[in-house]
Design a protein around this motif. Structure first.
Motif, mmCIF file in Angstrom:
data_model
loop_
_atom_site.group_PDB
_atom_site.id
_atom_site.type_symbol
_atom_site.label_atom_id
_atom_site.label_comp_id
_atom_site.label_asym_id
_atom_site.label_seq_id
_atom_site.Cartn_x
_atom_site.Cartn_y
_atom_site.Cartn_z
ATOM 1 N N ARG A 1 -41.532 -46.849 -79.242
ATOM 2 C CA ARG A 1 -42.295 -47.281 -80.410
ATOM 3 C C ARG A 1 -42.864 -48.677 -80.197
ATOM 4 N NH1 ARG A 1 -38.332 -47.954 -84.317
ATOM 5 N NH2 ARG A 1 -39.997 -48.765 -85.641
ATOM 6 N N LEU A 2 -42.026 -49.597 -79.667
ATOM 7 C CA LEU A 2 -42.482 -50.970 -79.462
ATOM 8 C C LEU A 2 -43.595 -51.019 -78.420
ATOM 9 C CD1 LEU A 2 -42.218 -53.986 -80.011
ATOM 10 C CD2 LEU A 2 -40.389 -54.085 -78.306
ATOM 11 N N ALA A 3 -43.440 -50.260 -77.330
ATOM 12 C CA ALA A 3 -44.470 -50.239 -76.293
ATOM 13 C C ALA A 3 -45.797 -49.737 -76.862
ATOM 14 C CB ALA A 3 -44.021 -49.361 -75.128
ATOM 15 N N ASP A 4 -45.748 -48.676 -77.668
ATOM 16 C CA ASP A 4 -46.980 -48.144 -78.260
ATOM 17 C C ASP A 4 -47.614 -49.157 -79.213
ATOM 18 O OD1 ASP A 4 -46.615 -45.820 -76.873
ATOM 19 O OD2 ASP A 4 -45.730 -44.710 -78.549
ATOM 20 N N ALA A 5 -46.767 -49.819 -80.031
ATOM 21 C CA ALA A 5 -47.294 -50.768 -81.019
ATOM 22 C C ALA A 5 -47.964 -51.949 -80.338
ATOM 23 C CB ALA A 5 -46.165 -51.247 -81.931
ATOM 24 N N VAL A 6 -47.332 -52.502 -79.279
ATOM 25 C CA VAL A 6 -47.912 -53.650 -78.589
ATOM 26 C C VAL A 6 -49.160 -53.244 -77.808
ATOM 27 C CG1 VAL A 6 -47.509 -55.398 -76.821
ATOM 28 C CG2 VAL A 6 -45.705 -54.848 -78.460
#
Length: 570
Positions: free
Chosen positions: A380-385
């Motif tokens: 999720r964090l990788a996609d958001a950034v």
């Protein structure tokens, strides 16, 4: 948050007062005007390297002072007080740094001199600086793990807390087991000595105070003849016997009583004395009877005396080993029994092994849940950034958040967390800060901070203030607008300060500060009047200058439109 900065004799700055409010503050000015020196002064306050080259030419020392507002009950305030700093009731905390032209620097916090390392420790929790030389916060593996855990949300943080608690309990249990096994032979020898000592006490079986009682009895039996003779003589002197030259005390007192009573009817005082004489007579009779019984009971008993000497010798030998008296021996025996019960090594080892097995099973279960939660959060964090980066002039850039399994569980879980950047298509993923320009890295950090601050349910810990320098390097047009929009978005969660040369970024600011140079004694410097907040028409004029290099009607019109669009775009 930072309420105000005061800077004197730093670089080209003679004196500057920089008020910083909540929300987003943009600092602008022409190239070389000294706006970056504002951040240099802030870096000094935050414990950065003190270089004599920072001192303005001709000045004795450079000074930077910051006024922070903190929660008086926070960990930051408590740490400041531990260092001797004064934190006002309203949370005001002053930090100051001086650098002499000769190179020596001094640091102050809350009015007290402190090591610069204390400023670094405090600043780490108050301010995050993202600049060309300051991309450190999220490059640390520990910080990356903390960022991911915070992004994962409160439920994940609860799992982490349970894991940490179980880990600590397991380490303590293992340490206790190691201590038990390492000293098992010592404990065995101690147990043998305790058992032998207790067996000896049980064999002798002393009574409380027995040694004192026997000492008194031995003294009496050892002088039995002298005692009997003295008692007999005293008895004769009281009652009198035939052949004595003088009558005994009792008969004499009896004669005195009769003499007084015979005339007592004539004088009350004399009658009272007769009564007292009678009382003396009674006492003498009782004393004589006691002496008679004492003499009859006291007999020389060599056998008993020998038994007493033997028993006293036995008690003395026992007492020498455990304190000196029988009562101290009994106290030792009581404590020794308790100690012997505590060092039953076989039972203790079994209990510890059982506890370790339970804790390891619990830790394995908690670790598995933690790993699963981190894996989901990492995606999720990788996609958001990555999505944020696409709008920051890095359309092909991608952040990877890896969760790499460890060979064995550690205090924070069974995996390491690593953040890597793919800066463009076809590039190899590399750790943050490796292979990316300062401007690119600033935008990556901005994307991370925005993702951490705005993710639904994010529990990521964030400092109260973010400072960005060169975050807009190498961007323009629509990408610059997106940088400004994201800074404004982050500023809804924390105080944000950005040094920028892009009007698209400055237009999103809640507060706009302009740094200009002036002439002083033939040199270009920044004085107190050269740092000012601009609003209204002055702000539009500054944005126009940033757009076209000079203020024209067309530039003013474009600046006003840019400012209006930024308000609508928030």
């Amino acid at each position: 948050m930072i309420e105000e900065l005061r800077i004197d004799d730093v670089g080209v700055i003679v004196s500057a007062r920089v008020p910083l409010g909540q929300g987003l503050t943009a600092i602008t000015g022409e190239t070389g005007a000294g706006k970056t020196m504002v951040l240099t002064g802030l870096a000094l306050i935050l414990g950065g390297k003190a270089d004599a080259a920072l001192v303005r030419a001709g000045a004795e020392r450079a000074t930077a002072e910051g006024c922070f507002v903190v929660d008086p009950s926070s960990a930051v305030a408590e740490r400041a007080r531990e260092a001797g700093a004064v934190v006002d009731e309203d949370g005001t905390l002053l930090a100051m740094r001086t650098v002499a032209a000769a190179g020596r620097s001094r640091a102050f916090l809350g009015g007290r001199g402190v090591p610069a390392a204390v400023l670094v420790e405090i600043a780490d929790q108050l301010v995050t600086v993202h600049g060309q030389q300051d991309q450190t916060r999220l490059r640390s593996p520990r910080r990356q793990r903390e960022a991911l855990d915070g992004f994962a949300g409160p439920a994940h943080l609860g799992e982490l807390a349970a894991y940490r608690e179980t880990w600590a309990a397991l380490q303590q249990a293992k340490a206790d087991r190691e201590d038990l096994l390492a000293h098992v032979e010592d404990r065995r020898r101690e147990a043998e000595l305790l058992r032998a000592g207790l067996a000896e006490v049980e064999r002798v079986d002393p009574r409380p105070g027995e040694d004192t009682e026997l000492a008194a009895e031995a003294e009496r039996l050892g002088h039995a003849e002298d005692l009997a003779e003295a008692a007999a003589l005293a008895h004769r002197m009281i009652v009198g016997t035939s052949g004595m030259d003088t009558p005994g005390a009792a008969p004499v007192v009896e004669q005195a009583r009769r003499a007084l009573e015979s005339v007592g009817g004539h004088d009350a005082q004399l009658a009272s004395l007769a009564t007292r004489a009678a009382e003396v007579g009674y006492l003498l009779e009782d004393l004589a009877a006691e002496l008679a019984r004492y003499g009859q009971d006291l007999e020389a008993d060599p056998a008993r005396l020998e038994e007493i000497h033997r028993r006293r010798a036995e008690l003395t030998m026992l007492a020498r080993s455990h304190g000196g008296t029988v009562d101290e021996v009994l106290d030792w025996a009581s404590q020794a029994g308790l100690r012997l019960a505590r060092i039953d090594t076989a039972e203790g080892a079994e209990e510890l092994e059982s506890a370790i097995a339970r804790l390891e099973a619990s830790l394995a279960e908690l670790g598995a849940r933690l790993t699963a939660s981190r894996t989901v959060a990492a995606e999720r964090l990788a996609d958001a950034v990555s999505e944020e980066l696409s709008g920051l002039a890095m359309p092909d850039a991608r952040l990877e958040v890896r969760v790499d399994a460890l060979s064995e569980r550690g205090p924070w879980g069974a995996e390491d967390v690593a953040m890597l950047l793919v800066p463009h298509a076809g590039a190899t993923a590399r750790p943050l800060g490796v292979g990316a320009s300062g401007g690119e890295l600033s935008r990556v950090m901005l994307a991370l901070e925005v993702a951490l601050a705005t993710a639904p349910g994010s529990g990521a810990s964030r400092p109260a203030t973010f400072v960005f320098d060169e975050v807009d390097a190498g961007v323009g047009g629509r990408a610059a607008v997106e940088v400004g929009r994201r800074l404004a978005e982050l500023a809804q969660q924390a105080q944000v300060v950005v040094v920028t040369h892009l009007p698209q970024v400055a237009a999103y600011a809640d507060h706009h500060l302009v740094v200009r140079k002036s002439q002083q004694e033939g040199a270009e410097v920044v004085t107190a009047s050269d740092v000012r907040a601009v609003t209204g028409a002055d702000r539009v004029a500054e944005l126009a200058r940033m757009l076209s290099g000079r203020v024209t009607d067309t530039a003013l019109q474009h600046a006003a439109e840019l400012l209006e669009r930024s308000v609508v775009g928030r």
